[in-house]
Write an enzyme that holds these catalytic residues in place. Structure first.
Site, PDB file in Angstrom:
ATOM      1  N   TYR A 154       0.834  -1.202   0.000  1.00 58.58           N
ATOM      2  CA  TYR A 154       0.000   0.000   0.000  1.00 58.58           C
ATOM      3  C   TYR A 154       0.869   1.252   0.000  1.00 58.58           C
ATOM      4  O   TYR A 154       0.663   2.179  -0.800  1.00 58.58           O
ATOM      5  CB  TYR A 154      -0.901  -0.035   1.231  1.00 58.58           C
ATOM      6  CG  TYR A 154      -1.885   1.101   1.348  1.00 58.58           C
ATOM      7  CD1 TYR A 154      -3.137   1.034   0.730  1.00 58.58           C
ATOM      8  CD2 TYR A 154      -1.592   2.224   2.110  1.00 58.58           C
ATOM      9  CE1 TYR A 154      -4.051   2.062   0.864  1.00 58.58           C
ATOM     10  CE2 TYR A 154      -2.496   3.263   2.243  1.00 58.58           C
ATOM     11  CZ  TYR A 154      -3.739   3.176   1.624  1.00 58.58           C
ATOM     12  OH  TYR A 154      -4.641   4.206   1.763  1.00 58.58           O
ATOM     13  N   LYS A 158       1.136   3.943  -3.029  1.00 59.43           N
ATOM     14  CA  LYS A 158       0.751   5.338  -2.805  1.00 59.43           C
ATOM     15  C   LYS A 158       1.912   6.285  -3.097  1.00 59.43           C
ATOM     16  O   LYS A 158       1.717   7.396  -3.596  1.00 59.43           O
ATOM     17  CB  LYS A 158       0.252   5.520  -1.378  1.00 59.43           C
ATOM     18  CG  LYS A 158      -1.071   4.820  -1.076  1.00 59.43           C
ATOM     19  CD  LYS A 158      -2.200   5.259  -2.001  1.00 59.43           C
ATOM     20  CE  LYS A 158      -3.550   4.749  -1.517  1.00 59.43           C
ATOM     21  NZ  LYS A 158      -4.652   5.091  -2.451  1.00 59.43           N
TER      22      LYS A 158
END
Length: 259
Positions: A154, A158
């Protein structure tokens, strides 16, 4: 109204942050395509917008599937003739220590966040370029700026959105296209609610301790960011009249991360 005459695609818009963004865009005059993996939920969200006097359509879309993304964007073009705004918002989360991640889990998280942003951007740019106008907004995170334990794919994805936005900002400038990243703190959506018990088990904390000592400990007021907060920031980028802000990100996190 700030988005009168514009068309927008918002992914992951059947619920949570995406739905509120779609609602705000419709309130400001945009035609909004609710793109979501769950077609029934997307249709329910679109119907709610229509019931409130807005214009919306539902599009079934697995954002990590190249053919599904292309078909979804083409459906919007067939109905409305153009795409002016893209909000790549759909997301998933898997929480493990790095050594416990399977490669399949890693690839799925990265695909839904980063590969999807690429696929959606590539599909929408021809229409934006043809009309010399486009606003591309990626839903990043405070984790686009910093890192937390248990979230390796993640955080990596990002961070990647920041780089992608800057490239799109440079390439799109000649055709009136801007690119930005919205970086929320913890928003109490189903995605975050799911993480609370997962992190409690992994870290040996109570769920209340996860909220207070992990998620909100660095905020200035101990408050979650809201879907309304993020919708307003996204609307700000979508409606900005010039390229003055292109390639930039904006953090909305109640002070969790500052720069």
């Amino acid at each position: 109204m700030r988005l009168e005459g514009r068309t927008a695609i918002v992914t992951g818009a059947a619920s949570g942050i995406g739905r509120r963004i779609a609602e705000r865009f419709a309130e400001e005059g945009a035609k909004v395509a609710i793109a979501d993996l769950n077609r029934d939920s997307a249709e329910a969200a679109a119907e709610a917008i229509r019931g409130a006097g807005g214009t919306a359509m539902a599009v079934a879309m697995d954002v990590a599937d190249e053919a599904a993304v292309q078909a979804g964007v083409e459906a919007v073009l067939k109905s409305w003739g153009r795409t002016d705004i893209l909000v790549s918002n759909a997301g998933i989360q898997v929480v493990h220590p790095l050594e416990e991640f399977s490669f399949a889990e890693w690839r799925r998280v990265v695909a839904v966040h980063l590969d999807a942003a690429f696929l959606l951007t590539r599909a929408c740019l021809p229409s934006m370029y043809a009309n010399n106008h486009g606003r591309i907004i990626y839903m990043g995170s405070v984790h686009s700026k910093t890192a937390s334990v248990l979230k390796a794919p993640y955080v990596a994805a990002k961070h990647g959105l920041m780089g992608l936005a800057r490239v799109v900002a440079k390439e799109g400038a000649r055709k009136g296209v801007t690119a930005n990243v919205v970086c929320p703190g913890f928003v109490l959506t189903p995605l975050v609610e799911k993480q609370i018990p997962e992190q409690a088990r992994t870290l040996g904390l109570s769920e209340q301790e996860v909220v207070q000592k992990v998620m909100l400990k660095d905020t200035v007021d101990g408050e979650f960011t809201t879907v309304d907060d993020i919708a307003e920031v996204t609307l700000f980028f979508a409606s900005h009249p010039t390229a003055a802000l292109t390639g930039q990100s904006l953090i909305a996190s109640h002070g969790w991360h500052m720069e």
